[in-house]
Design a protein around this motif. Sequence first.
Motif, PDB file in Angstrom:
ATOM      1  N   LEU A 141       0.880  -1.005   0.067  1.00 44.27           N
ATOM      2  CA  LEU A 141      -0.166   0.041   0.001  1.00 44.27           C
ATOM      3  C   LEU A 141       0.807   1.239  -0.009  1.00 44.27           C
ATOM      4  CD1 LEU A 141      -2.830   1.113   0.205  1.00 44.27           C
ATOM      5  CD2 LEU A 141      -3.016   0.800   2.471  1.00 44.27           C
ATOM      6  N   MET A 142       1.735   1.236   1.073  1.00 42.88           N
ATOM      7  CA  MET A 142       2.843   2.423   0.937  1.00 42.88           C
ATOM      8  C   MET A 142       3.444   2.674  -0.541  1.00 42.88           C
ATOM      9  SD  MET A 142       4.499   3.014   4.438  1.00 42.88           S
ATOM     10  CE  MET A 142       5.460   1.213   4.657  1.00 42.88           C
ATOM     11  N   GLY A 143       3.856   1.552  -1.205  1.00 42.34           N
ATOM     12  CA  GLY A 143       4.266   1.724  -2.424  1.00 42.34           C
ATOM     13  C   GLY A 143       3.468   2.340  -3.334  1.00 42.34           C
ATOM     14  N   ALA A 144       2.109   1.965  -3.396  1.00 44.39           N
ATOM     15  CA  ALA A 144       1.214   2.582  -4.443  1.00 44.39           C
ATOM     16  C   ALA A 144       0.921   4.034  -4.032  1.00 44.39           C
ATOM     17  CB  ALA A 144      -0.110   1.486  -4.114  1.00 44.39           C
ATOM     18  N   LEU A 145       1.060   4.308  -2.740  1.00 44.39           N
ATOM     19  CA  LEU A 145       0.697   5.627  -2.425  1.00 44.39           C
ATOM     20  C   LEU A 145       1.908   6.694  -2.776  1.00 44.39           C
ATOM     21  CD1 LEU A 145      -1.050   5.177   1.095  1.00 44.39           C
ATOM     22  CD2 LEU A 145      -2.116   5.749  -0.948  1.00 44.39           C
ATOM     23  N   SER A 146       3.187   6.016  -2.771  1.00 46.98           N
ATOM     24  CA  SER A 146       4.319   6.871  -3.090  1.00 46.98           C
ATOM     25  C   SER A 146       4.381   6.870  -4.616  1.00 46.98           C
ATOM     26  CB  SER A 146       5.464   6.417  -2.340  1.00 46.98           C
ATOM     27  OG  SER A 146       5.584   4.959  -2.710  1.00 46.98           O
ATOM     28  N   ASN A 147       4.076   5.989  -5.432  1.00 42.23           N
ATOM     29  CA  ASN A 147       4.201   6.131  -6.819  1.00 42.23           C
ATOM     30  C   ASN A 147       2.788   6.712  -7.462  1.00 42.23           C
ATOM     31  OD1 ASN A 147       6.722   5.267  -6.820  1.00 42.23           O
ATOM     32  ND2 ASN A 147       5.952   3.175  -6.085  1.00 42.23           N
ATOM     33  N   LYS A 148       2.110   5.598  -8.111  1.00 45.36           N
ATOM     34  CA  LYS A 148       0.956   6.003  -9.003  1.00 45.36           C
ATOM     35  C   LYS A 148      -0.295   6.900  -8.093  1.00 45.36           C
ATOM     36  CE  LYS A 148      -1.946   4.034 -12.254  1.00 45.36           C
ATOM     37  NZ  LYS A 148      -2.361   2.840 -12.985  1.00 45.36           N
ATOM     38  N   HIS A 149      -0.362   6.646  -7.061  1.00 42.65           N
ATOM     39  CA  HIS A 149      -1.367   7.350  -6.264  1.00 42.65           C
ATOM     40  C   HIS A 149      -0.858   8.364  -5.043  1.00 42.65           C
ATOM     41  CE1 HIS A 149      -4.139   4.666  -7.987  1.00 42.65           C
ATOM     42  NE2 HIS A 149      -3.304   3.229  -7.808  1.00 42.65           N
ATOM     43  N   ASP A 150      -0.338   9.219  -5.810  1.00 40.91           N
ATOM     44  CA  ASP A 150       0.585  10.293  -4.899  1.00 40.91           C
ATOM     45  C   ASP A 150      -0.289  11.400  -4.381  1.00 40.91           C
ATOM     46  OD1 ASP A 150       0.468  11.288  -7.208  1.00 40.91           O
ATOM     47  OD2 ASP A 150       2.494  11.674  -7.495  1.00 40.91           O
TER      48      ASP A 150
ATOM     49  N   MET B 198      -7.664   6.508  -3.140  1.00 41.04           N
ATOM     50  CA  MET B 198      -6.142   6.497  -3.219  1.00 41.04           C
ATOM     51  C   MET B 198      -5.471   7.888  -3.270  1.00 41.04           C
ATOM     52  SD  MET B 198      -5.536   3.078  -2.536  1.00 41.04           S
ATOM     53  CE  MET B 198      -3.993   2.782  -3.188  1.00 41.04           C
ATOM     54  N   GLY B 199      -6.060   8.757  -4.211  1.00 40.86           N
ATOM     55  CA  GLY B 199      -5.084   9.874  -4.287  1.00 40.86           C
ATOM     56  C   GLY B 199      -5.246  10.770  -2.843  1.00 40.86           C
ATOM     57  N   VAL B 200      -6.329  10.607  -2.053  1.00 37.43           N
ATOM     58  CA  VAL B 200      -6.626  11.363  -0.826  1.00 37.43           C
ATOM     59  C   VAL B 200      -5.717  10.655   0.259  1.00 37.43           C
ATOM     60  CG1 VAL B 200      -8.201  11.727   0.983  1.00 37.43           C
ATOM     61  CG2 VAL B 200      -8.971  11.652  -1.390  1.00 37.43           C
ATOM     62  N   LEU B 201      -5.579   9.368   0.330  1.00 36.51           N
ATOM     63  CA  LEU B 201      -4.779   8.726   1.050  1.00 36.51           C
ATOM     64  C   LEU B 201      -3.259   9.056   0.583  1.00 36.51           C
ATOM     65  CD1 LEU B 201      -6.057   5.065   1.526  1.00 36.51           C
ATOM     66  CD2 LEU B 201      -5.844   7.113   3.148  1.00 36.51           C
ATOM     67  N   GLY B 202      -2.880   9.147  -0.437  1.00 33.45           N
ATOM     68  CA  GLY B 202      -1.715   9.478  -1.142  1.00 33.45           C
ATOM     69  C   GLY B 202      -1.185  10.836  -0.431  1.00 33.45           C
ATOM     70  N   LYS B 203      -2.151  11.920  -0.785  1.00 33.85           N
ATOM     71  CA  LYS B 203      -1.838  13.129  -0.378  1.00 33.85           C
ATOM     72  C   LYS B 203      -1.559  13.273   1.036  1.00 33.85           C
ATOM     73  CE  LYS B 203      -3.689  17.656  -1.204  1.00 33.85           C
ATOM     74  NZ  LYS B 203      -4.660  18.347  -1.728  1.00 33.85           N
ATOM     75  N   GLN B 204      -2.398  12.733   1.946  1.00 31.27           N
ATOM     76  CA  GLN B 204      -2.184  12.854   3.064  1.00 31.27           C
ATOM     77  C   GLN B 204      -0.924  12.107   3.850  1.00 31.27           C
ATOM     78  OE1 GLN B 204      -3.714  14.045   5.697  1.00 31.27           O
ATOM     79  NE2 GLN B 204      -5.427  15.054   4.549  1.00 31.27           N
ATOM     80  N   SER B 205      -0.742  10.871   3.019  1.00 28.72           N
ATOM     81  CA  SER B 205       0.650  10.180   3.358  1.00 28.72           C
ATOM     82  C   SER B 205       1.922  10.938   3.104  1.00 28.72           C
ATOM     83  CB  SER B 205       0.573   8.803   2.404  1.00 28.72           C
ATOM     84  OG  SER B 205       1.641   8.346   2.150  1.00 28.72           O
ATOM     85  N   ARG B 206       1.690  11.764   1.944  1.00 24.39           N
ATOM     86  CA  ARG B 206       3.115  12.608   1.869  1.00 24.39           C
ATOM     87  C   ARG B 206       3.219  13.684   2.671  1.00 24.39           C
ATOM     88  NH1 ARG B 206       1.803  13.750  -3.417  1.00 24.39           N
ATOM     89  NH2 ARG B 206       1.551  16.142  -3.183  1.00 24.39           N
ATOM     90  N   GLN B 207       1.960  14.328   3.108  1.00 23.89           N
ATOM     91  CA  GLN B 207       1.880  15.545   4.085  1.00 23.89           C
ATOM     92  C   GLN B 207       2.321  15.215   5.242  1.00 23.89           C
ATOM     93  OE1 GLN B 207      -1.927  16.971   3.689  1.00 23.89           O
ATOM     94  NE2 GLN B 207      -1.738  18.124   1.914  1.00 23.89           N
TER      95      GLN B 207
END
Length: 211
Positions: A59-68, A133-142
């Motif tokens: 999941l972290m891989g997906a959030l840091s790549n395609k779903h950022d 996934m995009g929402v999660l990716g954004k939050q994960s980055r922040q």
Amino acid sequence: MEGILDLLNSDMGKTIISGVSGSTGTDQNKTSNVLTMALPVLMKAMERNASTPEGAQGLMGALSNKHDGSILDNLGSLFGGGVNEEVKTDGSKILGHVLGSKQQGVEQVIGQKSGLDAGSVSDILKVAAPILMGVLGKQSRQNNVSSQSDLTGLLGGFLGGNDTRNEQSFLEKILDADGDGSVIDDVAGMVLGGAKKKGGLGGLLGGLFGK
């Protein structure tokens, strides 16, 4: 931190609901009902998946790549010309990965509760999943999510932390539903019984289930 249902009530949430409704040809109120039920279920399923090191890593891989989170920057163009097949194919893969063998049962339960057939629910979720996934990716980055505990903390925050046990077990029940009707009645009874307190996931779901 805002929960996933706060997101649906925000301006961005309204854009998502009207966009998903338009792109799937589904009534806007019913689309809203489906998303209000489905997004917490998808979050709960991701939380389950992230409870193993392999699941968390995937999941972290997906959030840091395609779903950022970049999909959120162009919601207008995403919905403007009709959602392209690539997004729906991606959504289909996300649902398959997150829900696995439970996908059909979940879609049936949500369909019965929202007055839509499972196919329409599936169409809505295919468009909504990449956005979630995009929402999660954004939050994960922040939040600089870099470990399994960071990730489960983020997902738990979206679900409202640990003070929502009734709601959490409701989500577990939907995830384990096989669409045969009996679990659905249990779930409805549980939500209607447990949603006396105002606000929160229980209140919202209680409202949806005709309380």
